[in-house]
Scaffold this motif. Structure first.
Motif, mmCIF file in Angstrom:
data_model
loop_
_atom_site.group_PDB
_atom_site.id
_atom_site.type_symbol
_atom_site.label_atom_id
_atom_site.label_comp_id
_atom_site.label_asym_id
_atom_site.label_seq_id
_atom_site.Cartn_x
_atom_site.Cartn_y
_atom_site.Cartn_z
ATOM 1 N N GLY A 72 0.791 -1.218 0.000
ATOM 2 C CA GLY A 72 0.000 0.000 0.000
ATOM 3 C C GLY A 72 0.825 1.271 0.000
ATOM 4 O O GLY A 72 0.273 2.371 -0.094
ATOM 5 N N PHE A 73 2.173 1.113 0.094
ATOM 6 C CA PHE A 73 3.056 2.277 0.062
ATOM 7 C C PHE A 73 4.041 2.243 -1.104
ATOM 8 O O PHE A 73 4.557 3.288 -1.492
ATOM 9 N N VAL A 74 4.323 1.074 -1.641
ATOM 10 C CA VAL A 74 5.227 0.947 -2.786
ATOM 11 C C VAL A 74 4.447 0.330 -3.941
ATOM 12 O O VAL A 74 3.840 -0.739 -3.789
ATOM 13 N N PHE A 75 4.470 1.005 -5.090
ATOM 14 C CA PHE A 75 3.674 0.577 -6.236
ATOM 15 C C PHE A 75 4.599 0.236 -7.407
ATOM 16 O O PHE A 75 5.519 0.998 -7.729
ATOM 17 N N THR A 76 4.363 -0.929 -8.019
ATOM 18 C CA THR A 76 5.226 -1.400 -9.097
ATOM 19 C C THR A 76 4.410 -1.663 -10.364
ATOM 20 O O THR A 76 3.183 -1.804 -10.316
ATOM 21 N N ASN A 77 5.116 -1.737 -11.499
ATOM 22 C CA ASN A 77 4.441 -2.078 -12.763
ATOM 23 C C ASN A 77 4.498 -3.587 -12.994
ATOM 24 O O ASN A 77 4.942 -4.350 -12.114
ATOM 25 N N GLY A 78 4.099 -4.027 -14.173
ATOM 26 C CA GLY A 78 4.048 -5.454 -14.471
ATOM 27 C C GLY A 78 5.399 -6.134 -14.464
ATOM 28 O O GLY A 78 5.492 -7.352 -14.301
ATOM 29 N N GLN A 79 6.464 -5.357 -14.635
ATOM 30 C CA GLN A 79 7.821 -5.912 -14.610
ATOM 31 C C GLN A 79 8.452 -5.844 -13.226
ATOM 32 O O GLN A 79 9.625 -6.197 -13.054
ATOM 33 N N GLY A 80 7.687 -5.389 -12.242
ATOM 34 C CA GLY A 80 8.201 -5.319 -10.876
ATOM 35 C C GLY A 80 9.007 -4.070 -10.573
ATOM 36 O O GLY A 80 9.590 -3.955 -9.491
ATOM 37 N N LYS A 81 9.021 -3.110 -11.494
ATOM 38 C CA LYS A 81 9.767 -1.870 -11.281
ATOM 39 C C LYS A 81 8.929 -0.901 -10.454
ATOM 40 O O LYS A 81 7.740 -0.717 -10.702
ATOM 41 N N VAL A 82 9.567 -0.273 -9.472
ATOM 42 C CA VAL A 82 8.863 0.705 -8.636
ATOM 43 C C VAL A 82 8.522 1.939 -9.471
ATOM 44 O O VAL A 82 9.406 2.559 -10.078
ATOM 45 N N THR A 83 7.243 2.297 -9.522
ATOM 46 C CA THR A 83 6.810 3.461 -10.290
ATOM 47 C C THR A 83 6.378 4.632 -9.401
ATOM 48 O O THR A 83 6.379 5.774 -9.848
ATOM 49 N N ARG A 84 6.021 4.318 -8.147
ATOM 50 C CA ARG A 84 5.576 5.375 -7.243
ATOM 51 C C ARG A 84 5.628 4.865 -5.821
ATOM 52 O O ARG A 84 5.470 3.671 -5.574
ATOM 53 N N ILE A 85 5.879 5.769 -4.875
ATOM 54 C CA ILE A 85 5.756 5.423 -3.459
ATOM 55 C C ILE A 85 4.764 6.381 -2.810
ATOM 56 O O ILE A 85 4.589 7.518 -3.255
ATOM 57 N N GLY A 86 4.116 5.902 -1.766
ATOM 58 C CA GLY A 86 3.162 6.719 -1.032
ATOM 59 C C GLY A 86 3.847 7.599 -0.009
ATOM 60 O O GLY A 86 5.081 7.739 -0.001
#
Length: 412
Positions: A122-136
């Motif tokens: 709920g604080f670290v968001f990743t794309n389909g490849q597992g790359k971090v795209t955004r943090i809360g």
């Protein structure tokens, strides 16, 4: 008027929330372009990158604040989805921020244990490849703060810093150090390296010669320096007080970088007590009551580079917690400041509480905790006046000089 220049190095348009300027309207900077926002002296606000509607990395700025210096910092406490840096135009020594924040975050995420990842749901968001795209918001997750500090500590605000009685992390608090005078601000955004394109070479040192320019020094001959370089400090209050001495972070031609968090020494005096406080002739800074703001500042240097004399003044720009005077001790009888109790009848709108709960008059120029207080400005101009103490701006207050490198300071 100076400006805030937002340069978007990325390959896509980027939207920013604007607080404090541009009528508080969002702006979108096209890929590879730079947008300029007029920023009047004394104004404060923030530029916040938006990612899918979520607030991310931001730059908080006060233009032409204390001592005529800009104050700005880069913060990730509400989240991140890109990289951002900030500096004064033409002075890379003021550069702040992690130009590779998201790449560093991605690397730290992939090194983290499964237990840590579970805690960051709920604080670290990743794309389909597992790359971090955004943090809360880091401020809402101690576990996320811990992870981010492994790579961004000392580069940007990670925690909330000193706030509401919480002393904060010293590495966060240091992000609020002053810039070098009043200049345009360059903010650089990118998905990749956010290092500024137009940066000048870093300066070797933050400390430069300081020439006193406010008033002419008295020409009378000095008296014998009976006490040596330093100040004669008197506690004119009715209670024991501890006074802290802060050396400036840097010194320039009529300007200085205020030190908010690293006092060099302190002295405790009983009510009515007096003491000579020896200081090196290189000292340029201030003495204040305690370590908390708002507070009255007695600003001084022991030996100016242009005449070798001690010089000083009173400043209320970071608040007022009592009267103060400063005087020469070389027989010239120069003195400035004020001794009347201005706190007693101060209007509520002009006041603020220190973290310890004591009453003080609020800052007139703003800092990381609050913006300029107009009621405080109006009240202090009426009961003290710019000639006796700095209230706003860097002119109009009489300088006190003492050729024997020793000043007398009374704190009420």
């Amino acid at each position: 008027m100076h400006s805030i220049n937002i340069h978007n190095k990325s390959g896509h348009d980027q939207t920013f929330e604007v607080h404090g300027w541009a009528n508080n309207q969002n702006i979108t900077v096209k890929a590879g372009q730079t947008s300029k926002i007029p920023a009047p002296d004394g104004s404060s606000g923030a530029i916040i990158a938006l990612h899918e509607g979520h607030e991310g990395e931001q730059v908080e700025i006060t233009k032409n604040g204390y001592g005529g210096n800009d104050f700005f910092d880069v913060s990730n406490i509400v989240g991140a989805g890109g990289n951002i840096t900030a500096m004064q135009v033409g002075d890379q020594s003021t550069l702040k921020g992690d130009p590779h924040f998201m790449q560093d975050m991605n690397a730290a995420w992939h090194k983290a244990s499964q237990d840590t990842r579970n805690k960051l749901k709920g604080f670290v968001f990743t794309n389909g490849q597992g790359k971090v795209t955004r943090i809360g918001p880091i401020k809402d997750s101690p576990e996320l703060e811990k992870l981010v500090r492994t790579f961004a500590n000392g580069k940007a605000y990670v925690g909330v810093g000193a706030w509401n009685g919480n002393p904060g992390n010293p590495d966060d608090n240091a992000q609020s150090s002053a810039g070098h005078g009043n200049k345009d601000i360059l903010i650089t955004y990118n998905d990749g390296d956010a290092s500024p394109d137009l940066a000048s070479p870093k300066r070797e040192s933050r400390v430069a010669a300081f020439e006193v320019q406010r008033v002419q020094v008295a020409a009378a001959p000095p008296a014998p320096p009976a006490n040596g370089p330093g100040i004669i400090l008197t506690n004119k209050s009715k209670q024991e007080c501890t006074y802290f001495f802060y050396g400036n972070y840097w010194n320039g031609n009529g300007t200085a970088g205020a030190n908010f968090d690293k006092p060099m020494k302190n002295v405790t005096l009983a009510a009515g007590a007096k003491s000579h406080i020896p200081l090196p002739t290189t000292f340029k800074g201030r003495v204040q009551r305690g370590t908390e703001l708002p507070a009255t500042w007695v600003e001084f240097q022991i030996s100016a580079s242009n005449d070798g004399a001690a010089h000083g003044d009173i400043s209320l720009e970071q608040g007022c917690d009592g009267a103060a005077t400063i005087a020469s001790t070389d027989g010239t009888n120069r003195k400035n400041g004020f001794a009347n109790d201005v706190l007693k009848d101060a209007p509520a709108a002009a006041c603020a509480k220190k973290p310890n709960g004591t009453k003080a008059i609020a800052t007139t120029v703003g800092n990381w905790a609050a913006g300029p207080n107009q009621a405080a400005i109006d009240y202090l101009k009426k009961v003290v006046g710019q000639k006796k103490a700095y209230i706003v701006g860097g002119t109009g207050t009489d300088d006190v000089a003492s050729k024997n490198k020793c000043l007398a300071v009374d704190m009420y």
